[in-house]
Write an enzyme that holds these catalytic residues in place. Structure first.
Site, PDB file in Angstrom:
ATOM      1  N   HIS A   1      48.394  38.361 -54.076  1.00 15.78           N
ATOM      2  CA  HIS A   1      47.059  37.851 -54.414  1.00 15.78           C
ATOM      3  C   HIS A   1      46.353  37.246 -53.205  1.00 15.78           C
ATOM      4  CE1 HIS A   1      44.222  36.236 -57.604  1.00 15.78           C
ATOM      5  NE2 HIS A   1      44.547  37.428 -58.069  1.00 15.78           N
TER       6      HIS A   1
ATOM      7  N   HIS B   1      42.585  49.169 -59.308  1.00 12.78           N
ATOM      8  CA  HIS B   1      42.635  47.800 -59.807  1.00 12.78           C
ATOM      9  C   HIS B   1      41.794  47.726 -61.083  1.00 12.78           C
ATOM     10  CE1 HIS B   1      41.096  43.498 -59.598  1.00 12.78           C
ATOM     11  NE2 HIS B   1      42.394  43.298 -59.419  1.00 12.78           N
TER      12      HIS B   1
END
Length: 382
Positions: free
Chosen positions: A186, A286
């Site tokens: 992340h 994504h």
């Protein structure tokens, strides 16, 4: 036929839906949003639709993409590219419905009839991952993804690195060697920490490590890649093929992850997939978003030979107040079986949006990502 009207629906958990309507009553749907910046993207959508599209024939999608992208001297970035992405999805939806064909048929026809998906476990600050992993494997998923760590110090302790390795180890022990487990950093790690973490995780066979560093430090990815044989994945905060090109040229990325609601929609993400294939890199879009974004991803996955796996948001930790199936008229379009989902083959994007559900849920967006701080009070990456 011309575009005559539009409507925007901000809905929980953190999504924005766009409806475009034509003079013959055809409706196209898109999801233009930056999570946590829905107000801003909505304003950009209104500008683009009203300045460029109303009164226009919706069918020349490629030309509209060029006008919307190049019509402004200042272009790109998360807000404008996400506004363009949702509009592009809706235009493709209209085009497919006009010709009575799924978008993937208009893009050349499918190379597959289903796509492997993965399921999230563990949450933002990952915990309970072993039990959650077993539960999802029992539900039929063959691939999982988890966050690597909570917030990190710039140079963190050996104990933190070991905890990340132990977290993956217990998942690997729980699910065995036949289930793939992606690990998402992340962008929370500095370059120095990412180097330590990728080495520590490698013995437990991650499927890939995602966004080891924040995108502004992507020039360090070759250095990080040298420390591991694990595939490197990145791209959710890249918005154009030119953002991916230097990473691919440097051999720094094995899996590209453009977001169909951020990186210019179907038109641009198909180009990104083709570019990645030139470098023998895989595609894994994504998509921690809603059903229109997911359907758009699957249309591109259908025609991309290098598509690897698809993210989807069912039961993801962001979706406490609503979920991916809550706004579709026929949830069976996203039935998961043996870890796969079928490519939607209805006209356009192949998903029927429940507009009544959108209207009932529509309210001012109030989701913002948390702001995390380190032990000394400085702001940490979320």
């Amino acid at each position: 036929m011309e575009l005559v009207d539009y409507e925007l629906y901000p809905v929980p958990p953190r999504w924005l839906f766009l409806k475009l309507e034509t003079s013959d009553g055809t409706v196209g749907w898109g999801e233009p949003v930056v999570e946590g910046r829905a107000h801003t993207v909505r304003a950009a959508v209104v500008e683009l639709v009203e300045d460029y599209l109303l009164g226009e024939d919706p069918l020349p999608v490629a030309d509209h993409w060029e006008r919307l992208y190049r019509g402004g001297f200042y272009r790109g970035g998360p807000v404008l590219s996400s506004a363009l992405a949702g509009i592009d999805q809706a235009l493709w939806d209209i085009r497919g419905k006009h010709f009575g064909a799924a978008v993937h048929e208009l893009l050349g026809g499918p190379v597959r009839d289903r796509v492997r998906v993965y399921q999230w476990v563990g949450g933002d600050r990952p915990e309970g991952v072993a039990d959650a992993a077993r539960e999802q494997v029992d539900a039929g998923f063959t691939a999982l993804k988890m966050n690597a760590t909570p917030e990190l110090e710039r140079i963190d302790s050996p104990a933190t690195v070991q905890a990340a390795a132990d977290r993956l180890r217990v998942v690997r022990d729980a699910v065995g060697p036949h289930v793939d487990v992606g690990v998402d950093f992340h962008g929370r790690a500095t370059v120095a920490m990412a180097e330590q973490l990728v080495e520590a995780l490698e013995p437990h066979d991650p499927f890939f490590v995602e966004e080891p560093v924040a995108p502004e430090h992507a020039d360090a990815l070759p250095r990080i890649a040298e420390r591991t044989s694990t595939p490197i994945a990145t791209g959710e905060r890249c918005y154009h093929r030119t953002d991916f090109r230097p990473l691919l040229e440097a051999g720094a990325v094995d899996v590209v992850q453009p977001d169909l609601s951020h990186a210019g929609g179907i038109t641009e993400c198909k180009r990104i997939a083709d570019l990645a294939a030139t470098y023998d890199a895989s595609l894994a879009p994504h998509c921690p978003l809603g059903p229109v974004a997911l359907a758009s991803c699957l249309q591109v996955d259908a025609v991309a030979p290098n598509a690897l796996i698809q993210e989807q948001s069912l039961d993801i930790h962001y979706n406490g107040s609503a979920d991916v199936l809550d706004y579709v008229a026929d949830p069976s379009v996203f039935d998961y079986e043996d870890g796969f989902v079928q490519i939607p083959d209805g006209p356009g994007l192949g998903v029927a949006v429940d507009e009544d559900a959108l209207a009932a849920a529509s309210r001012e967006p109030d989701w913002h990502n948390p702001v995390w701080r380190r032990a000394d009070g400085s702001v940490a990456e979320w």
